[in-house]
Enzyme design. Structure first.
Site, PDB file in Angstrom:
ATOM      1  N   ASP A   1     -37.195  22.688  74.886  1.00 26.11           N
ATOM      2  CA  ASP A   1     -36.253  21.629  75.261  1.00 26.11           C
ATOM      3  C   ASP A   1     -36.958  20.408  75.835  1.00 26.11           C
ATOM      4  O   ASP A   1     -36.556  19.273  75.582  1.00 26.11           O
ATOM      5  CB  ASP A   1     -35.270  22.154  76.313  1.00 26.11           C
ATOM      6  CG  ASP A   1     -34.009  22.710  75.685  1.00 26.11           C
ATOM      7  OD1 ASP A   1     -33.837  22.570  74.460  1.00 26.11           O
ATOM      8  OD2 ASP A   1     -33.186  23.287  76.413  1.00 26.11           O
TER       9      ASP A   1
ATOM     10  N   GLN B   1     -17.280   3.610  71.227  1.00 26.42           N
ATOM     11  CA  GLN B   1     -17.496   2.153  71.200  1.00 26.42           C
ATOM     12  C   GLN B   1     -18.972   1.795  71.064  1.00 26.42           C
ATOM     13  O   GLN B   1     -19.330   0.804  70.413  1.00 26.42           O
ATOM     14  CB  GLN B   1     -16.896   1.493  72.447  1.00 26.42           C
ATOM     15  CG  GLN B   1     -17.471   1.933  73.779  1.00 26.42           C
ATOM     16  CD  GLN B   1     -16.756   3.145  74.366  1.00 26.42           C
ATOM     17  OE1 GLN B   1     -16.123   3.911  73.647  1.00 26.42           O
ATOM     18  NE2 GLN B   1     -16.842   3.299  75.683  1.00 26.42           N
TER      19      GLN B   1
ATOM     20  N   GLU C   1     -29.348  27.786  66.028  1.00 24.43           N
ATOM     21  CA  GLU C   1     -30.069  26.595  66.472  1.00 24.43           C
ATOM     22  C   GLU C   1     -31.400  26.998  67.104  1.00 24.43           C
ATOM     23  O   GLU C   1     -32.457  26.496  66.739  1.00 24.43           O
ATOM     24  CB  GLU C   1     -29.212  25.835  67.480  1.00 24.43           C
ATOM     25  CG  GLU C   1     -29.885  24.621  68.089  1.00 24.43           C
ATOM     26  CD  GLU C   1     -29.073  24.008  69.223  1.00 24.43           C
ATOM     27  OE1 GLU C   1     -29.366  22.855  69.580  1.00 24.43           O
ATOM     28  OE2 GLU C   1     -28.170  24.686  69.763  1.00 24.43           O
ATOM     29  N   HIS C   2     -31.344  27.885  68.101  1.00 27.20           N
ATOM     30  CA  HIS C   2     -32.539  28.411  68.765  1.00 27.20           C
ATOM     31  C   HIS C   2     -32.650  29.907  68.489  1.00 27.20           C
ATOM     32  O   HIS C   2     -31.667  30.635  68.630  1.00 27.20           O
ATOM     33  CB  HIS C   2     -32.464  28.228  70.287  1.00 27.20           C
ATOM     34  CG  HIS C   2     -32.212  26.823  70.732  1.00 27.20           C
ATOM     35  ND1 HIS C   2     -30.954  26.366  71.082  1.00 27.20           N
ATOM     36  CD2 HIS C   2     -33.054  25.779  70.891  1.00 27.20           C
ATOM     37  CE1 HIS C   2     -31.039  25.096  71.451  1.00 27.20           C
ATOM     38  NE2 HIS C   2     -32.298  24.712  71.333  1.00 27.20           N
TER      39      HIS C   2
ATOM     40  N   GLU D   1     -25.833  10.115  26.084  1.00 26.77           N
ATOM     41  CA  GLU D   1     -24.900   9.892  27.192  1.00 26.77           C
ATOM     42  C   GLU D   1     -23.922   8.756  26.918  1.00 26.77           C
ATOM     43  O   GLU D   1     -23.156   8.360  27.788  1.00 26.77           O
ATOM     44  CB  GLU D   1     -25.687   9.616  28.479  1.00 26.77           C
ATOM     45  CG  GLU D   1     -26.529  10.798  28.914  1.00 26.77           C
ATOM     46  CD  GLU D   1     -27.120  10.634  30.311  1.00 26.77           C
ATOM     47  OE1 GLU D   1     -27.140   9.506  30.834  1.00 26.77           O
ATOM     48  OE2 GLU D   1     -27.543  11.666  30.876  1.00 26.77           O
TER      49      GLU D   1
ATOM     50  N   HIS E   1     -24.534  25.291  79.250  1.00 32.52           N
ATOM     51  CA  HIS E   1     -24.340  23.976  78.646  1.00 32.52           C
ATOM     52  C   HIS E   1     -22.868  23.618  78.528  1.00 32.52           C
ATOM     53  O   HIS E   1     -22.444  22.505  78.852  1.00 32.52           O
ATOM     54  CB  HIS E   1     -24.946  23.937  77.238  1.00 32.52           C
ATOM     55  CG  HIS E   1     -26.376  23.522  77.199  1.00 32.52           C
ATOM     56  ND1 HIS E   1     -26.810  22.291  77.618  1.00 32.52           N
ATOM     57  CD2 HIS E   1     -27.482  24.166  76.761  1.00 32.52           C
ATOM     58  CE1 HIS E   1     -28.118  22.204  77.459  1.00 32.52           C
ATOM     59  NE2 HIS E   1     -28.557  23.333  76.941  1.00 32.52           N
TER      60      HIS E   1
ATOM     61  N   ASN F   1     -20.499  13.638  73.118  1.00 32.97           N
ATOM     62  CA  ASN F   1     -19.291  14.456  73.134  1.00 32.97           C
ATOM     63  C   ASN F   1     -18.554  14.356  71.794  1.00 32.97           C
ATOM     64  O   ASN F   1     -19.041  13.757  70.831  1.00 32.97           O
ATOM     65  CB  ASN F   1     -18.381  14.042  74.301  1.00 32.97           C
ATOM     66  CG  ASN F   1     -17.919  12.591  74.199  1.00 32.97           C
ATOM     67  OD1 ASN F   1     -17.939  11.989  73.130  1.00 32.97           O
ATOM     68  ND2 ASN F   1     -17.485  12.034  75.317  1.00 32.97           N
TER      69      ASN F   1
ATOM     70  N   HIS G   1     -28.295   0.859  27.357  1.00 29.95           N
ATOM     71  CA  HIS G   1     -29.543   1.467  27.809  1.00 29.95           C
ATOM     72  C   HIS G   1     -30.519   1.599  26.634  1.00 29.95           C
ATOM     73  O   HIS G   1     -31.707   1.281  26.743  1.00 29.95           O
ATOM     74  CB  HIS G   1     -29.280   2.859  28.406  1.00 29.95           C
ATOM     75  CG  HIS G   1     -28.785   2.838  29.811  1.00 29.95           C
ATOM     76  ND1 HIS G   1     -27.626   2.220  30.191  1.00 29.95           N
ATOM     77  CD2 HIS G   1     -29.322   3.371  30.948  1.00 29.95           C
ATOM     78  CE1 HIS G   1     -27.437   2.380  31.491  1.00 29.95           C
ATOM     79  NE2 HIS G   1     -28.469   3.079  31.980  1.00 29.95           N
TER      80      HIS G   1
ATOM     81  N   GLN H   1     -28.328  28.838  77.727  1.00 30.12           N
ATOM     82  CA  GLN H   1     -27.490  28.104  76.773  1.00 30.12           C
ATOM     83  C   GLN H   1     -26.028  28.153  77.167  1.00 30.12           C
ATOM     84  O   GLN H   1     -25.283  27.177  76.969  1.00 30.12           O
ATOM     85  CB  GLN H   1     -27.672  28.672  75.368  1.00 30.12           C
ATOM     86  CG  GLN H   1     -29.082  28.551  74.848  1.00 30.12           C
ATOM     87  CD  GLN H   1     -29.634  27.142  74.971  1.00 30.12           C
ATOM     88  OE1 GLN H   1     -29.143  26.223  74.336  1.00 30.12           O
ATOM     89  NE2 GLN H   1     -30.647  26.977  75.809  1.00 30.12           N
TER      90      GLN H   1
ATOM     91  N   SER I   1     -24.374  24.010  71.840  1.00 31.14           N
ATOM     92  CA  SER I   1     -25.659  24.696  71.782  1.00 31.14           C
ATOM     93  C   SER I   1     -25.488  26.184  71.502  1.00 31.14           C
ATOM     94  O   SER I   1     -24.461  26.790  71.832  1.00 31.14           O
ATOM     95  CB  SER I   1     -26.399  24.501  73.112  1.00 31.14           C
ATOM     96  OG  SER I   1     -27.700  25.019  73.034  1.00 31.14           O
TER      97      SER I   1
END
Length: 437
Positions: free
Chosen positions: A355, A185, A321-322, A409, A256, A208, A414, A253, A231
């Protein structure tokens, strides 16, 4: 942890098919978005009551709530937030780009105009947890880019308020529009607007699965940063690494999320076995043991490569990612790393340094997308306009070529657009028509 020997021809992936959600989740998100589009504040407040268990009269955070947040926040923690802000600002201001132009000898001027977005919305996870670092990492690059209006949304806690850390961090950065709204929302409100929240041009920030799906749904109406998955960390190490430290970083990690991924890639079986033992040992005293244990069981791996060259190949295939490089000479391997969101060099560059404090952004590509995408940065809050200014000489020189290309084309209008000018141009000095044919 499961230990696997890898050969050079083998490739492994961290990809997990989890970011698209279930059909039921997607249907729910679409329904929420449409409800907010039709009913505005009323819908957002109703979902806040349903999902967060909070009845609010208004979404806007008051000045009194911000003042109270400062009173509740420990002075030492406020000082830490201020130092982190300084570090992150310093880093991101170096990413600034400027408009540029150049001239050709025939009088043509070409260039690129860089303009900040008018507005951005930042989603900060909340409810049972507080993430001031998400405020800093999303707001600071937008400010550095020159975005004039930044809106922050975050789900309220059981007391109907946002965390003191989140409010103080936002206040320190000068954010005035702060709203108590979360989930799909809140994303819908940022994208389409309500009576209280005016729509924005871009939405960034983690959340999430419902937040991720909502961002996917509104993309195109607004821009978004990325669809971030759980992660992940990969540690590339040789026998000089300290097993206790490697294990601690892997668990940083794993705690998480049960879907987080923690991987060690090494050319040392001795290190692999020692790290596996350390992970099991350290798990026993972790407050979030159940989460970390499930993560390690399902998504934790130790890969033993035949050589460090093979180990680097495996890391590039994982595109994490890391990435921590904990070898005798980590800088020597940096040039070989092609795919990673953030790279941490050496023993003292633990992932949490990035981080919270060092300066680079912690909003990073996940799920293998580091192969083609980058950390959140200043340019994500800027857009580019091409500048074209042809002189008469340049136009006359190239008009026939442009017309020919247009007809290639099948776009006759054009071609005629060019020939309308090339066939009877006005003399710039005399004002009389000139036939150039």
């Amino acid at each position: 942890m499961k230990i696997t020997a890898v050969k050079r021809s083998e490739r492994f992936s961290l990809k997990r098919s989890i970011d698209s959600g279930t059909e039921e989740q997607r249907k729910t998100v679409r329904g929420i978005i449409e409800d907010v589009r039709q009913n505005g504040d009323k819908a957002v407040l109703a979902y806040t009551k349903t999902f967060d268990g909070i009845s609010l009269n208004q979404m806007a955070v008051s000045a009194e709530e911000v003042t109270e947040a400062y009173r509740l926040l420990d002075d030492q923690l406020l000082a830490v937030i201020r130092q982190a802000i300084a570090n992150i600002k310093e880093y991101h201001e170096r990413q600034l780009q400027s408009s540029w132009f150049y001239h050709r000898k025939d009088g043509t001027m070409l260039g690129q105009k860089i303009t900040a977005l008018d507005s951005a919305g930042v989603y900060v996870p909340g409810g049972t947890a507080a993430y001031p670092s998400s405020v800093l990492m999303n707001v600071i690059p937008a400010l550095a880019a020159g975005v004039e209006r930044i809106v922050l949304v975050s789900p309220p806690g059981k007391d109907g308020r946002l965390s003191p850390g989140v409010l103080a961090a936002a206040s320190e950065l000068g954010i005035k529009e702060i709203y108590k709204a979360g989930g799909a929302q809140a994303i819908a409100a940022l994208a389409y607007g309500t009576e209280t929240i005016q729509p924005v041009d871009k939405i960034t920030g983690p959340g999430n699965i419902f937040v991720a799906l909502a961002k996917r749904e509104v993309f195109g109406v607004v821009d978004i940063d990325m669809i971030a998955g759980p992660s992940e960390i990969v540690v590339l190490a040789d026998d000089t690494a300290v097993p206790k430290e490697v294990a601690a970083d892997l668990l940083s990690q794993a705690e998480h999320d049960t879907l987080s991924s923690s991987v060690l890639v090494t050319d040392s079986r001795k290190l692999a076995e020692a790290v596996s033992d350390e992970v099991n040992k350290q798990l026993q005293t972790l407050p979030r043991k159940e989460i970390a244990e499930a993560s390690i069981k399902d998504h934790g791996r130790i890969y033993i490569a035949e050589s460090m060259e093979d180990a680097v190949d495996t890391v590039n295939a994982l595109a994490p990612e890391h990435l921590e490089i904990m070898t005798h000479s980590p800088e020597a391997l940096l040039g070989s790393i092609r795919h990673a969101g953030a790279i941490f060099l050496g023993r003292y560059s633990a992932e949490p340094v990035g981080d919270y404090f060092a300066g680079p952004n912690h909003v990073l590509p996940t799920n293998g997308t580091a192969r083609f995408s980058s950390p959140l940065n200043v340019t994500d809050f800027q857009k580019k306009s091409s500048i074209i200014s042809y002189s008469r000489k340049a136009f006359e020189t190239h008009a026939d070529s442009i017309s020919a290309f247009a007809r290639l084309e099948g776009l006759e209008a054009h071609a005629r657009s060019i020939e309308a000018r090339n066939g009877g141009m006005t003399d710039e000095k005399s004002g009389t028509r000139q036939n150039n044919k």
